[in-house]
Enzyme design. Structure first.
Site, PDB file in Angstrom:
ATOM      1  N   THR A  51       0.860  -1.196   0.000  1.00 53.86           N
ATOM      2  CA  THR A  51       0.000   0.000   0.000  1.00 53.86           C
ATOM      3  C   THR A  51       0.890   1.236   0.000  1.00 53.86           C
ATOM      4  O   THR A  51       2.106   1.120  -0.071  1.00 53.86           O
ATOM      5  CB  THR A  51      -0.948   0.004   1.215  1.00 53.86           C
ATOM      6  OG1 THR A  51      -0.157  -0.174   2.396  1.00 53.86           O
ATOM      7  CG2 THR A  51      -1.989  -1.112   1.110  1.00 53.86           C
ATOM      8  N   VAL A  53       0.871   4.547   2.069  1.00 53.21           N
ATOM      9  CA  VAL A  53       1.405   5.278   3.231  1.00 53.21           C
ATOM     10  C   VAL A  53       2.441   4.410   3.948  1.00 53.21           C
ATOM     11  O   VAL A  53       3.467   4.901   4.418  1.00 53.21           O
ATOM     12  CB  VAL A  53       0.270   5.671   4.210  1.00 53.21           C
ATOM     13  CG1 VAL A  53       0.843   6.423   5.423  1.00 53.21           C
ATOM     14  CG2 VAL A  53      -0.768   6.546   3.506  1.00 53.21           C
ATOM     15  N   CYS A  54       2.198   3.113   3.983  1.00 60.94           N
ATOM     16  CA  CYS A  54       3.037   2.194   4.763  1.00 60.94           C
ATOM     17  C   CYS A  54       4.529   2.262   4.433  1.00 60.94           C
ATOM     18  O   CYS A  54       5.345   2.356   5.347  1.00 60.94           O
ATOM     19  CB  CYS A  54       2.538   0.759   4.624  1.00 60.94           C
ATOM     20  SG  CYS A  54       0.799   0.564   5.026  1.00 60.94           S
ATOM     21  N   PRO A  55       4.914   2.203   3.126  1.00 66.73           N
ATOM     22  CA  PRO A  55       6.361   2.184   2.875  1.00 66.73           C
ATOM     23  C   PRO A  55       7.063   3.459   3.325  1.00 66.73           C
ATOM     24  O   PRO A  55       8.226   3.413   3.712  1.00 66.73           O
ATOM     25  CB  PRO A  55       6.480   1.985   1.364  1.00 66.73           C
ATOM     26  CG  PRO A  55       5.126   2.184   0.807  1.00 66.73           C
ATOM     27  CD  PRO A  55       4.129   2.000   1.910  1.00 66.73           C
ATOM     28  N   ILE A  58       7.658   2.831   7.027  1.00 66.90           N
ATOM     29  CA  ILE A  58       8.621   1.756   7.243  1.00 66.90           C
ATOM     30  C   ILE A  58      10.028   2.244   6.905  1.00 66.90           C
ATOM     31  O   ILE A  58      10.981   1.991   7.638  1.00 66.90           O
ATOM     32  CB  ILE A  58       8.229   0.509   6.423  1.00 66.90           C
ATOM     33  CG1 ILE A  58       6.898  -0.050   6.951  1.00 66.90           C
ATOM     34  CG2 ILE A  58       9.316  -0.551   6.486  1.00 66.90           C
ATOM     35  CD1 ILE A  58       6.237  -1.071   6.050  1.00 66.90           C
TER      36      ILE A  58
END
Length: 179
Positions: A51, A53-55, A58
């Protein structure tokens, strides 16, 4: 959403597969490892691999991995995706190739369920960050809606404040006086 575990609660018992390197190295991570290490644990959850926003989050946690290590904190990322999906995402996404922390796979969703952080519909995890002390007690929880990325500086600031073991005023930063 079921009741979210909060401050002062014991972090649940768990044993989960995690991806630790870019090849196919999967390891089991347990809450016992955390307790035995004598370190703090920072576990941050995201809804789904692959998805948008996640990277960004992270990658930012990864950039700051040394800051967590310097503070004797084990950093763990987690979602309800399998270890195979984690591995594929790491191999596929430039920002995730050199991750310095494990990606925990809560495939059964049992840990997320026990933490009370699953969404009602899709049963994916909210963006929740836990700071857990060396005894396994939750000392800080921050939960964001699915659409809002978190602030890694704030996680580190709170970890610093908790580790002073003193009273820290509003907007306290390391080096400033405690109460």
């Amino acid at each position: 959403m079921s009741h979210m575990l909060g401050l002062g609660a014991k972090f649940p018992t768990f044993s989960k597969k995690a991806v630790v390197t870019l090849d196919t190295e999967f390891v089991d991570i347990t809450n016992e490892d955390h307790i035995k290490s004598g370190k703090w644990m920072v576990m941050f959850w995201w809804p789904k691999d692959f998805t948008f926003v996640c990277p960004t989050e992270i990658a930012e946690f990864n950039k700051r991995a040394g800051d967590f290590a310097d503070r004797d904190a084990n950093l763990i990322g987690a979602s309800t995706d399998s270890e195979f999906v984690h591995l594929a995402w790491r191999n596929n996404h430039a920002d995730l190739k050199g991750l310095k922390f494990p990606m925990l796979a809560d495939t059964s969703k049992s840990l997320a369920e026990e933490l009370g952080i699953l969404t009602d519909g899709d049963k994916v995890a909210y963006r929740v960050t836990y700071i857990v002390d060396p005894q396994g007690i939750i000392r800080w929880v921050s939960a964001n809606d699915l659409s809002v990325g978190r602030n890694v500086d704030e996680v580190i600031r709170v970890l610093d404040a908790l580790q002073t073991d003193e009273l820290c005023p509003c907007n306290w930063k390391p080096g400033e006086a405690t109460l």
